[in-house]
Design a protein around this motif. Structure first.
Motif, PDB file in Angstrom:
ATOM      1  N   GLY A   1       1.744  12.089   6.155  1.00 13.82           N
ATOM      2  CA  GLY A   1       0.376  11.608   6.101  1.00 13.82           C
ATOM      3  C   GLY A   1      -0.179  11.410   7.493  1.00 13.82           C
ATOM      4  N   TYR A   2      -1.419  10.971   7.550  1.00  8.33           N
ATOM      5  CA  TYR A   2      -2.105  10.814   8.833  1.00  8.33           C
ATOM      6  C   TYR A   2      -1.534   9.636   9.610  1.00  8.33           C
ATOM      7  CZ  TYR A   2      -5.874  10.184  12.217  1.00  8.33           C
ATOM      8  OH  TYR A   2      -6.597  10.028  13.381  1.00  8.33           O
ATOM      9  N   HIS A   3      -0.999   9.908  10.783  1.00  9.66           N
ATOM     10  CA  HIS A   3      -0.344   8.879  11.586  1.00  9.66           C
ATOM     11  C   HIS A   3      -1.322   7.803  12.045  1.00  9.66           C
ATOM     12  CE1 HIS A   3      -1.683  12.269  14.051  1.00  9.66           C
ATOM     13  NE2 HIS A   3      -1.918  11.412  15.003  1.00  9.66           N
ATOM     14  N   GLY A   4      -2.609   8.159  12.220  1.00 10.88           N
ATOM     15  CA  GLY A   4      -3.595   7.179  12.654  1.00 10.88           C
ATOM     16  C   GLY A   4      -3.826   6.099  11.615  1.00 10.88           C
ATOM     17  N   ALA A   5      -3.770   6.468  10.339  1.00 18.62           N
ATOM     18  CA  ALA A   5      -3.907   5.475   9.269  1.00 18.62           C
ATOM     19  C   ALA A   5      -2.654   4.606   9.191  1.00 18.62           C
ATOM     20  CB  ALA A   5      -4.143   6.180   7.934  1.00 18.62           C
ATOM     21  N   ARG A   6      -1.503   5.259   9.255  1.00 13.11           N
ATOM     22  CA  ARG A   6      -0.251   4.504   9.187  1.00 13.11           C
ATOM     23  C   ARG A   6      -0.150   3.477  10.317  1.00 13.11           C
ATOM     24  NH1 ARG A   6       4.460   8.152  10.355  1.00 13.11           N
ATOM     25  NH2 ARG A   6       3.763   9.240   8.479  1.00 13.11           N
ATOM     26  N   ALA A   7      -0.681   3.847  11.496  1.00 15.34           N
ATOM     27  CA  ALA A   7      -0.615   2.947  12.649  1.00 15.34           C
ATOM     28  C   ALA A   7      -1.370   1.647  12.385  1.00 15.34           C
ATOM     29  CB  ALA A   7      -1.181   3.648  13.883  1.00 15.34           C
ATOM     30  N   VAL A   8      -2.485   1.720  11.665  1.00 17.31           N
ATOM     31  CA  VAL A   8      -3.258   0.506  11.367  1.00 17.31           C
ATOM     32  C   VAL A   8      -2.472  -0.399  10.438  1.00 17.31           C
ATOM     33  CG1 VAL A   8      -5.405  -0.422  10.438  1.00 17.31           C
ATOM     34  CG2 VAL A   8      -5.417   1.758  11.638  1.00 17.31           C
ATOM     35  N   TYR A   9      -1.928   0.154   9.378  1.00 15.10           N
ATOM     36  CA  TYR A   9      -1.171  -0.655   8.430  1.00 15.10           C
ATOM     37  C   TYR A   9       0.033  -1.318   9.111  1.00 15.10           C
ATOM     38  CZ  TYR A   9      -3.991   1.700   4.874  1.00 15.10           C
ATOM     39  OH  TYR A   9      -5.034   2.182   4.122  1.00 15.10           O
ATOM     40  N   GLU A  10       0.707  -0.564   9.968  1.00 15.69           N
ATOM     41  CA  GLU A  10       1.864  -1.127  10.669  1.00 15.69           C
ATOM     42  C   GLU A  10       1.432  -2.202  11.655  1.00 15.69           C
ATOM     43  OE1 GLU A  10       3.809   2.237  12.357  1.00 15.69           O
ATOM     44  OE2 GLU A  10       4.783   2.841  10.473  1.00 15.69           O
ATOM     45  N   CYS A  11       0.292  -1.985  12.316  1.00 13.17           N
ATOM     46  CA  CYS A  11      -0.207  -2.961  13.287  1.00 13.17           C
ATOM     47  C   CYS A  11      -0.489  -4.307  12.621  1.00 13.17           C
ATOM     48  CB  CYS A  11      -1.473  -2.421  13.955  1.00 13.17           C
ATOM     49  SG  CYS A  11      -2.245  -3.550  15.135  1.00 13.17           S
ATOM     50  N   PHE A  12      -0.970  -4.276  11.378  1.00 11.36           N
ATOM     51  CA  PHE A  12      -1.300  -5.504  10.664  1.00 11.36           C
ATOM     52  C   PHE A  12      -0.168  -5.972   9.753  1.00 11.36           C
ATOM     53  CE2 PHE A  12      -5.377  -4.220  12.205  1.00 11.36           C
ATOM     54  CZ  PHE A  12      -6.100  -5.398  12.331  1.00 11.36           C
TER      55      PHE A  12
ATOM     56  N   ILE B   1       0.840  -1.191   0.000  1.00 10.10           N
ATOM     57  CA  ILE B   1       0.000   0.000   0.000  1.00 10.10           C
ATOM     58  C   ILE B   1       0.878   1.245   0.000  1.00 10.10           C
ATOM     59  CG2 ILE B   1      -1.715   1.319   1.321  1.00 10.10           C
ATOM     60  CD1 ILE B   1      -2.888  -1.295   2.246  1.00 10.10           C
ATOM     61  N   ALA B   2       0.554   2.184  -0.881  1.00  5.26           N
ATOM     62  CA  ALA B   2       1.278   3.458  -0.951  1.00  5.26           C
ATOM     63  C   ALA B   2       0.616   4.462  -0.023  1.00  5.26           C
ATOM     64  CB  ALA B   2       1.277   3.984  -2.379  1.00  5.26           C
ATOM     65  N   LEU B   3       1.411   5.086   0.838  1.00  6.66           N
ATOM     66  CA  LEU B   3       0.918   6.094   1.773  1.00  6.66           C
ATOM     67  C   LEU B   3       1.591   7.426   1.488  1.00  6.66           C
ATOM     68  CD1 LEU B   3       1.016   4.125   5.164  1.00  6.66           C
ATOM     69  CD2 LEU B   3      -0.919   4.438   3.622  1.00  6.66           C
ATOM     70  N   GLU B   4       0.833   8.501   1.592  1.00  9.60           N
ATOM     71  CA  GLU B   4       1.403   9.835   1.415  1.00  9.60           C
ATOM     72  C   GLU B   4       2.387  10.122   2.544  1.00  9.60           C
ATOM     73  OE1 GLU B   4      -2.237  12.315  -0.632  1.00  9.60           O
ATOM     74  OE2 GLU B   4      -2.392  11.858   1.492  1.00  9.60           O
ATOM     75  N   ASP B   5       3.466  10.798   2.208  1.00 11.49           N
ATOM     76  CA  ASP B   5       4.475  11.171   3.199  1.00 11.49           C
ATOM     77  C   ASP B   5       4.816  12.656   3.035  1.00 11.49           C
ATOM     78  OD1 ASP B   5       6.245  10.793   5.268  1.00 11.49           O
ATOM     79  OD2 ASP B   5       7.912  10.219   3.967  1.00 11.49           O
TER      80      ASP B   5
ATOM     81  N   ALA C   1       5.897  18.574  13.957  1.00 13.93           N
ATOM     82  CA  ALA C   1       5.415  18.108  12.657  1.00 13.93           C
ATOM     83  C   ALA C   1       6.145  16.851  12.198  1.00 13.93           C
ATOM     84  CB  ALA C   1       5.589  19.213  11.615  1.00 13.93           C
ATOM     85  N   SER C   2       7.346  16.625  12.694  1.00 18.29           N
ATOM     86  CA  SER C   2       8.151  15.492  12.216  1.00 18.29           C
ATOM     87  C   SER C   2       7.478  14.151  12.467  1.00 18.29           C
ATOM     88  CB  SER C   2       9.524  15.513  12.886  1.00 18.29           C
ATOM     89  OG  SER C   2       9.401  15.440  14.292  1.00 18.29           O
ATOM     90  N   ASN C   3       6.565  14.085  13.436  1.00 20.97           N
ATOM     91  CA  ASN C   3       5.867  12.824  13.702  1.00 20.97           C
ATOM     92  C   ASN C   3       5.017  12.373  12.512  1.00 20.97           C
ATOM     93  OD1 ASN C   3       6.931  12.784  16.262  1.00 20.97           O
ATOM     94  ND2 ASN C   3       5.116  13.633  17.251  1.00 20.97           N
ATOM     95  N   LEU C   4       4.697  13.287  11.614  1.00 16.92           N
ATOM     96  CA  LEU C   4       3.822  12.970  10.488  1.00 16.92           C
ATOM     97  C   LEU C   4       4.603  12.533   9.258  1.00 16.92           C
ATOM     98  CD1 LEU C   4       1.418  16.015  10.898  1.00 16.92           C
ATOM     99  CD2 LEU C   4       1.150  13.711  11.832  1.00 16.92           C
ATOM    100  N   TRP C   5       5.932  12.610   9.307  1.00 19.23           N
ATOM    101  CA  TRP C   5       6.777  12.201   8.184  1.00 19.23           C
ATOM    102  C   TRP C   5       7.371  10.825   8.448  1.00 19.23           C
ATOM    103  CZ3 TRP C   5       5.788  17.344   8.101  1.00 19.23           C
ATOM    104  CH2 TRP C   5       5.820  18.021   6.881  1.00 19.23           C
ATOM    105  N   LYS C   6       7.253   9.940   7.490  1.00 19.20           N
ATOM    106  CA  LYS C   6       7.943   8.654   7.577  1.00 19.20           C
ATOM    107  C   LYS C   6       9.435   8.866   7.348  1.00 19.20           C
ATOM    108  CE  LYS C   6       7.938   4.038   7.596  1.00 19.20           C
ATOM    109  NZ  LYS C   6       7.464   3.220   8.721  1.00 19.20           N
TER     110      LYS C   6
END
Length: 474
Positions: free
Chosen positions: A211-222, A205-209, A435-440
């Protein structure tokens, strides 16, 4: 020396046990120390041998002391282990570094949080009235008494889905039937459902960087394989997406999070072409589409999708309340059929009563009236924030992502680093967010940029807080 109280309600053997145990835990009786023999302790305390033996037996049972054949009892290494746990750096870090605990324990005069909302904007009176109406309406025609006490469709309350399908077409151009609308308990549960729907088909899955950390957390969790695609002035870098092996792209084209970039129609068409050619899917995250303060509403990407490649996500968290835990997704026909097959044995995770109240809220025209009111209130806060920043910092501060939503990126052209800005603000009783928390890819993040939400603060508090920050950062 042990001190016993014959008048106490606590038995003598337990008094001995408690005092020796306390000595061991405090280190007063170090590891390896021998306890007096049963005979010696009995003589010293002028107590029966059985009383002393009962106390020692309990201490041995709990592991505080150990019996040495022929040599009595000695103290186990309890204090040393206890001291090691207390001074363990891993444990200390987890306690002192817990973000949630810091949020709870530390008080700030002003908090530029993005995730929470201003409770004063919630339509309490109307919501309470509609709830009461529904709970007292036992007319067979309404069906409320039956619906309230029944397990519902996994996709949610159908009358609400009808209301949403109609509203989304009017406001965002979304074309769908009510059946394609699925009620969810937030963005993250929506993503979890999508991952199940696409299991084995879309592994990257391609994620914007950023991007929203809450969405990224789900993908990483799974443990989902993700690719971070940089965001440019017109949205995500299409070349990076095309050259990747991603089969799903999670994007926010109408108000990119957090940069606020609006993706032009030309790039939207190119991404749709990519999805068609690769039989891929686009997750369109339209998280704050209602909150736009200038220009005409921007049609959704789903509205120009004629091949069923877009999964549209929306939420009620920003304009009603995140505490309702209510969002929705619009599935393409193919994925809706798959949803019916996979989740046939499930129930909707959003309470029926809240869905019924929102249904009546929308049907009575109260939803769109509420939207107009909210947009006006939020626009005033937005304007106060932007104007105050311009007055206080001028060209030293660059505002990214304004004219929509409830947040901005505030970048300083000189001065302190992000870490210093956050630290100095905290010392002044103000919570601001790095803001750095939002950058991969942290290397792409500006070095002195903050992510600031203004939805929770009043207009006067926004001005006061920014003036305090100006003094703190000078």
């Amino acid at each position: 020396m042990l001190k016993l109280d014959a008048a106490s309600n606590m038995p003598l053997f337990q008094q001995i046990y408690c005092q020796i145990r306390a000595d061991i835990l405090s280190g007063a009786r170090p590891e390896g120390t021998r306890l007096p023999s049963l005979r010696a302790m009995s003589k010293e305390m002028q107590l029966g041998k059985n009383t002393i033996e009962s106390a020692y037996a309990q201490l041995a049972l709990e592991g505080y002391i150990a019996a040495i054949p022929g040599s009595g009892y000695k103290v186990n290494p309890i204090y040393g282990l206890l001291h090691q746990i207390e001074s363990n750096p891993t444990v200390a870090f987890s306690l002192s570094g817990n973000d949630h605990a810091q949020k709870v324990n530390q008080h700030y005069r002003y908090n530029f949080s993005y995730e929470n909302s201003d409770g004063s904007t919630f339509p309490n009176t109307i919501w309470r009235k509609l709830t009461s109406q529904i709970l007292t309406d036992d007319a067979p025609a309404s069906g409320y008494s039956t619906e309230m006490h029944s397990y519902g469709d996994a996709a949610g309350y159908l009358p609400l889905r009808h209301q949403l399908a109609s509203y989304l077409y009017r406001s965002r151009g979304v074309r769908c039937t009510a059946e394609q609308v699925v009620i969810c308990s937030g963005l993250q549960p929506s993503i979890m459902s999508i991952l199940r729907l696409l299991q084995g088909e879309c592994n990257i899955i391609a994620l914007e960087d950023p991007g929203y950390h809450g969405a990224r957390a789900v993908y990483e969790c799974f443990n989902t394989n993700t690719i971070a695609v940089p965001v440019n002035g017109d949205g995500l870098d299409l070349a990076v997406l095309v050259n990747s092996s991603a089969r799903v792209a999670h994007i926010a084209p109408s108000h990119q999070f957090p940069t606020g970039v609006v993706m032009p129609i030309s790039k939207r068409m190119e991404i749709l072409s990519w999805a068609i050619e690769n039989e891929s899917f686009i997750i369109e995250d339209d998280y704050d589409s209602e909150l736009r303060y200038s220009g005409r509403p921007i049609p959704s990407m789903q509205s120009i999708d004629t091949n069923g490649r877009v999964i549209y996500l929306g939420t009620f968290s920003k304009v009603l309340s995140p505490g309702l835990r209510m969002s929705y997704m619009v599935l393409p026909p193919l994925l809706y059929q798959r949803f019916c097959e996979i989740f046939s044995g499930f129930q909707c995770t959003v309470p029926w009563l809240e869905q019924a109240v929102l249904t009546r809220f929308m049907a009575n025209g109260l939803w769109e009236r509420h939207l107009r009111k909210i947009c006006l209130q939020k626009k005033k806060k937005h304007d106060v924030f932007v104007n105050t920043v311009n007055q206080l910092w001028g060209e030293r501060a660059i505002i990214h992502g304004h004219n929509a939503g409830l947040h901005i990126l505030l970048e300083f052209t000189d001065g302190a680093s992000e870490k210093e800005l956050v630290s100095k603000a905290a010392l002044s009783g103000i919570k601001v967010y790095p803001a750095s928390n939002l950058w991969k890819d942290k290397a792409l993040c500006p070095k002195n940029c903050l992510f600031m939400g203004y939805g929770m603060l009043s207009e006067s508090d926004i001005v006061s807080a920014l003036k305090v920050l100006k003094a703190a950062w000078c």
